[in-house]
Design a protein around this motif. Structure first.
Motif, PDB file in Angstrom:
ATOM      1  N   ASN A  42       0.842  -1.193   0.000  1.00  0.00           N
ATOM      2  CA  ASN A  42       0.000   0.000   0.000  1.00  0.00           C
ATOM      3  C   ASN A  42       0.879   1.246   0.000  1.00  0.00           C
ATOM      4  O   ASN A  42       1.439   1.636   1.023  1.00  0.00           O
ATOM      5  CB  ASN A  42      -0.921  -0.014   1.222  1.00  0.00           C
ATOM      6  CG  ASN A  42      -1.961   1.087   1.173  1.00  0.00           C
ATOM      7  OD1 ASN A  42      -1.959   1.938   0.286  1.00  0.00           O
ATOM      8  ND2 ASN A  42      -2.875   1.080   2.135  1.00  0.00           N
ATOM      9  N   ALA A  50      -7.495   3.399   1.341  1.00  0.00           N
ATOM     10  CA  ALA A  50      -7.124   2.406   0.329  1.00  0.00           C
ATOM     11  C   ALA A  50      -7.386   0.996   0.825  1.00  0.00           C
ATOM     12  O   ALA A  50      -7.814   0.119   0.058  1.00  0.00           O
ATOM     13  CB  ALA A  50      -5.652   2.582  -0.056  1.00  0.00           C
ATOM     14  N   THR A 106      -0.116  -0.779  -5.179  1.00  0.00           N
ATOM     15  CA  THR A 106      -1.027   0.342  -5.406  1.00  0.00           C
ATOM     16  C   THR A 106      -0.329   1.497  -6.115  1.00  0.00           C
ATOM     17  O   THR A 106       0.877   1.482  -6.368  1.00  0.00           O
ATOM     18  CB  THR A 106      -1.600   0.871  -4.086  1.00  0.00           C
ATOM     19  OG1 THR A 106      -0.579   1.612  -3.390  1.00  0.00           O
ATOM     20  CG2 THR A 106      -2.101  -0.258  -3.210  1.00  0.00           C
TER      21      THR A 106
END
Length: 302
Positions: A42, A50, A106
């Motif tokens: 992340n 997220a 991500t």
């Protein structure tokens, strides 16, 4: 079947309110089942948002999914508390000897920085190389997709005259690809980025296949020929209000940014946006988990 997450993860309350089936780690460990182990690196600044976005989509399949969140060791987030990161995240050194069925890398707000000048670039390159042998399928999102295209295939990025932000129509080029199973001929998805990737370079690469693109936003879904690396230049995981929140944030910072296109009714930021990509977001992640992870991963990693 549920996703398995830590009991105290803040996203848990959000998912429970939406009736997403989740399970605590203690209960999951008592079930006689081989769950899918998914690692999420992340890199987003607002990590808790997220987390909820990806967990919502990963929890919408019949498969039991164990989630591990990964953080960078060479850069410390300024927008997420150290307590949260220490409690719910691990580092690459702690997982480098493990195998994972799937991984998500991500996006990150570093598009306008050269790849090799990003503070954690060397660490990310090591992770990219590690995924080739330790992960069945890796899904890269937005900047993560651009970084993967650059590292694995030597395809760079180009700065756009103005930010690409909004909801764009996309076409698909090969509906026989399982990641696109069930997709409409034209579907919509959010984009939010300052840089672009050359469609021509992707088409000319002997190792890549362009699966979907937009006339306005460019390349969207790209996969390696062995299907182990999937790059998505947009944000199917975004919630209805995410682009509006980004737009407001940028204005408050004094930035000159366009109103997200095809997003607000009548392009009026005072009106509430309508979500027209949610079903394809769920379909995309379900297809990925089913066809690219579950049906390809070994039952026992050796």
């Amino acid at each position: 079947m549920p996703i398995t997450i830590p009991k105290l993860l803040p996203a848990r309350e959000i998912l429970e309110e939406e009736n997403i089936f989740i399970m605590e780690e203690d209960r999951a460990s008592q079930q006689d089942i081989r769950p899918l182990n998914i690692l999420i690196l992340n890199l987003m600044p607002e990590k808790e948002k997220a987390e909820a976005q990806f967990l919502r989509l990963l929890g919408n399949t019949p498969l039991q999914v164990n989630i591990t969140f990964l953080k960078t060791a060479t850069y410390e987030s300024k927008n997420t508390s150290r307590y949260h990161l220490d409690q719910f995240y691990t580092t690459f050194d702690e997982v480098r000897n493990k195998k994972y069925d799937g991984m998500i890398i991500t996006g990150a707000p570093v598009e306008l920085i050269a790849f090799n000048e990003v503070s954690y670039w060397k660490e990310l390159e090591e992770i990219f190389d590690w995924t080739k042998t330790n992960v069945t399928s890796t899904l890269h999102i937005c900047w993560g997709a651009q970084a993967a295209l650059y590292h694995h295939y030597g395809i760079g990025k180009n700065e756009l005259p103005q930010k690409c932000s909004g909801i764009y129509a996309h076409q698909i080029f090969d509906r026989t690809e399982k990641i696109l199973r069930g997709f409409d001929d034209v579907f919509f998805a959010p984009h939010s980025r300052h840089t672009d990737t050359s469609v021509a370079e992707i088409l000319n690469s002997p190792d890549l296949k362009l699966l979907s693109s937009s006339e306005e936003a460019g390349a969207f879904i790209i996969q390696s020929l062995d299907r182990k690396q999937i790059m998505v230049t947009g944000h199917l995981e975004y919630e209805t209000e995410t682009l509006a929140e980004e737009y407001t944030r940028d204005l408050e910072r004094g930035l000159s940014v366009p109103v997200p296109v095809h997003y607000f009714p009548k392009d009026n930021p005072n009106q509430k946006p309508i979500n027209c990509w949610r079903s394809h977001a769920h379909l995309f992640f379900s297809n990925w988990l089913n066809y690219y992870v579950y049906q390809e991963t070994p039952y026992e990693w050796k």
